[in-house]
Design a protein around this motif. Structure first.
Motif, PDB file in Angstrom:
ATOM      1  N   GLU A  61       0.846  -1.200   0.000  1.00  0.00           N
ATOM      2  CA  GLU A  61       0.000   0.000   0.000  1.00  0.00           C
ATOM      3  C   GLU A  61       0.875   1.242   0.000  1.00  0.00           C
ATOM      4  N   LEU A  62       0.345   2.318  -0.592  1.00  0.00           N
ATOM      5  CA  LEU A  62       1.014   3.622  -0.552  1.00  0.00           C
ATOM      6  C   LEU A  62       0.416   4.448   0.578  1.00  0.00           C
ATOM      7  N   ASP A  63       1.184   5.416   1.080  1.00  0.00           N
ATOM      8  CA  ASP A  63       0.695   6.298   2.130  1.00  0.00           C
ATOM      9  C   ASP A  63      -0.581   6.997   1.665  1.00  0.00           C
ATOM     10  N   VAL A  64      -1.514   7.215   2.575  1.00  0.00           N
ATOM     11  CA  VAL A  64      -2.763   7.899   2.279  1.00  0.00           C
ATOM     12  C   VAL A  64      -2.503   9.406   2.294  1.00  0.00           C
ATOM     13  N   THR A  65      -3.067  10.114   1.284  1.00  0.00           N
ATOM     14  CA  THR A  65      -2.977  11.579   1.227  1.00  0.00           C
ATOM     15  C   THR A  65      -4.366  12.149   0.982  1.00  0.00           C
ATOM     16  N   GLU A  66      -4.523  13.453   1.169  1.00  0.00           N
ATOM     17  CA  GLU A  66      -5.804  14.107   0.911  1.00  0.00           C
ATOM     18  C   GLU A  66      -6.200  13.970  -0.559  1.00  0.00           C
ATOM     19  N   ARG A  67      -5.249  14.077  -1.452  1.00  0.00           N
ATOM     20  CA  ARG A  67      -5.527  13.982  -2.884  1.00  0.00           C
ATOM     21  C   ARG A  67      -5.852  12.554  -3.297  1.00  0.00           C
ATOM     22  N   GLY A  68      -5.148  11.606  -2.746  1.00  0.00           N
ATOM     23  CA  GLY A  68      -5.389  10.211  -3.108  1.00  0.00           C
ATOM     24  C   GLY A  68      -5.056   9.952  -4.571  1.00  0.00           C
ATOM     25  N   ALA A  69      -5.955   9.316  -5.294  1.00  0.00           N
ATOM     26  CA  ALA A  69      -5.729   8.943  -6.689  1.00  0.00           C
ATOM     27  C   ALA A  69      -6.309   9.956  -7.664  1.00  0.00           C
ATOM     28  N   GLY A  70      -6.679  11.148  -7.172  1.00  0.00           N
ATOM     29  CA  GLY A  70      -7.237  12.163  -8.052  1.00  0.00           C
ATOM     30  C   GLY A  70      -6.256  12.523  -9.143  1.00  0.00           C
ATOM     31  N   GLY A  71      -6.704  12.448 -10.393  1.00  0.00           N
ATOM     32  CA  GLY A  71      -5.807  12.647 -11.532  1.00  0.00           C
ATOM     33  C   GLY A  71      -5.914  13.997 -12.180  1.00  0.00           C
ATOM     34  N   PHE A  72      -5.600  14.040 -13.468  1.00  0.00           N
ATOM     35  CA  PHE A  72      -5.553  15.278 -14.233  1.00  0.00           C
ATOM     36  C   PHE A  72      -6.893  16.020 -14.158  1.00  0.00           C
ATOM     37  N   GLY A  73      -6.844  17.262 -13.734  1.00  0.00           N
ATOM     38  CA  GLY A  73      -8.027  18.119 -13.698  1.00  0.00           C
ATOM     39  C   GLY A  73      -8.975  17.843 -12.543  1.00  0.00           C
ATOM     40  N   HIS A  74      -8.569  17.032 -11.588  1.00  0.00           N
ATOM     41  CA  HIS A  74      -9.496  16.688 -10.505  1.00  0.00           C
ATOM     42  C   HIS A  74      -9.823  17.864  -9.590  1.00  0.00           C
ATOM     43  N   THR A  75      -9.001  18.908  -9.608  1.00  0.00           N
ATOM     44  CA  THR A  75      -9.285  20.063  -8.746  1.00  0.00           C
ATOM     45  C   THR A  75     -10.038  21.166  -9.493  1.00  0.00           C
ATOM     46  N   GLY A  76     -10.367  20.944 -10.765  1.00  0.00           N
ATOM     47  CA  GLY A  76     -11.098  21.937 -11.548  1.00  0.00           C
ATOM     48  C   GLY A  76     -10.178  22.885 -12.289  1.00  0.00           C
TER      49      GLY A  76
END
Length: 151
Positions: free
Chosen positions: A135-150
Motif C-alpha cells: 500500500e502507498l501512504d494515504v494523502t488528501e488527494r489520493g488517486a485524483g488525476g488530471f483536472g481533478h481540482t477543476g
C-alpha cells in the motif's frame, strides 16, 4: 552560488569556430544561451521538427546533467520551441549536442548560424531506488488525476 567546470570539445574545424561558447546573458540568468552551428540557413516549416547542431560536446562531472530548455523569446514571438522540453544531456554522453526544435507557428522560420536557439541549465541529479510495497501512504488527494481540482 555553486560553480562547476564543464569540459567542452569542439566538433567544428578551427576555421568554423565562430560560434560562441554557451554563456549567461546576465548575472541572474539560470540558463546559458546556446547558438546554432548550421553551415547554411535551415528552414523550419510549420509543424516541422529539425535537429540543429551546436558544434560541441561536453563532459559533465558525475552527478550533474545539462537541461536543454526553450528560449522564451523564440517561443512567444515565433512559435519555436523544443520538441522534448526539457531535454537532458547525461554526464556520460560524449557526442555533439544537438537541439530538437519544432515550429508551432503558421509561418516558416529560418535558423541561421549563430542564432541563440536554446538554453542550457546545469542541474544536480539525484538517483533513486524503488521499494515495492503493498500500500502507498494515504494523502488528501489520493488517486485524483488530471483536472481533478477543476479549472
Amino acid at each position: 552560488m555553486e560553480k562547476i567546470t564543464i569540459k567542452l570539445k569542439w566538433f567544428l574545424p578551427p576555421d568554423e569556430r565562430d560560434i560562441h561558447l554557451p554563456s549567461y546573458e546576465t548575472f541572474g540568468s539560470a540558463g546559458m544561451d546556446v547558438e546554432a552551428a548550421v553551415r547554411k540557413p535551415l528552414p523550419v516549416s510549420p509543424g516541422e521538427i529539425v535537429l540543429v547542431p551546436t558544434g560541441f560536446g561536453v563532459a559533465l562531472p558525475p552527478g550533474f546533467e545539462l537541461q536543454v530548455r526553450p528560449r522564451s523569446g523564440l517561443a512567444v514571438k515565433h512559435g519555436i520551441t523544443l520538441i522534448n522540453s526539457p531535454g537532458t544531456i547525461d554526464s556520460d554522453y560524449r557526442g555533439e549536442i544537438k537541439i530538437a526544435l519544432v515550429n508551432h507557428s503558421r509561418a516558416d522560420f529560418m535558423v541561421r548560424r549563430g542564432d541563440r536557439i536554446a538554453q542550457l541549465v546545469v542541474a544536480p541529479v539525484t538517483r533513486a531506488d524503488f521499494e515495492i510495497v503493498v500500500e502507498l501512504d494515504v494523502t488528501e488527494r489520493g488517486a485524483g488525476g488530471f483536472g481533478h481540482t477543476g479549472l
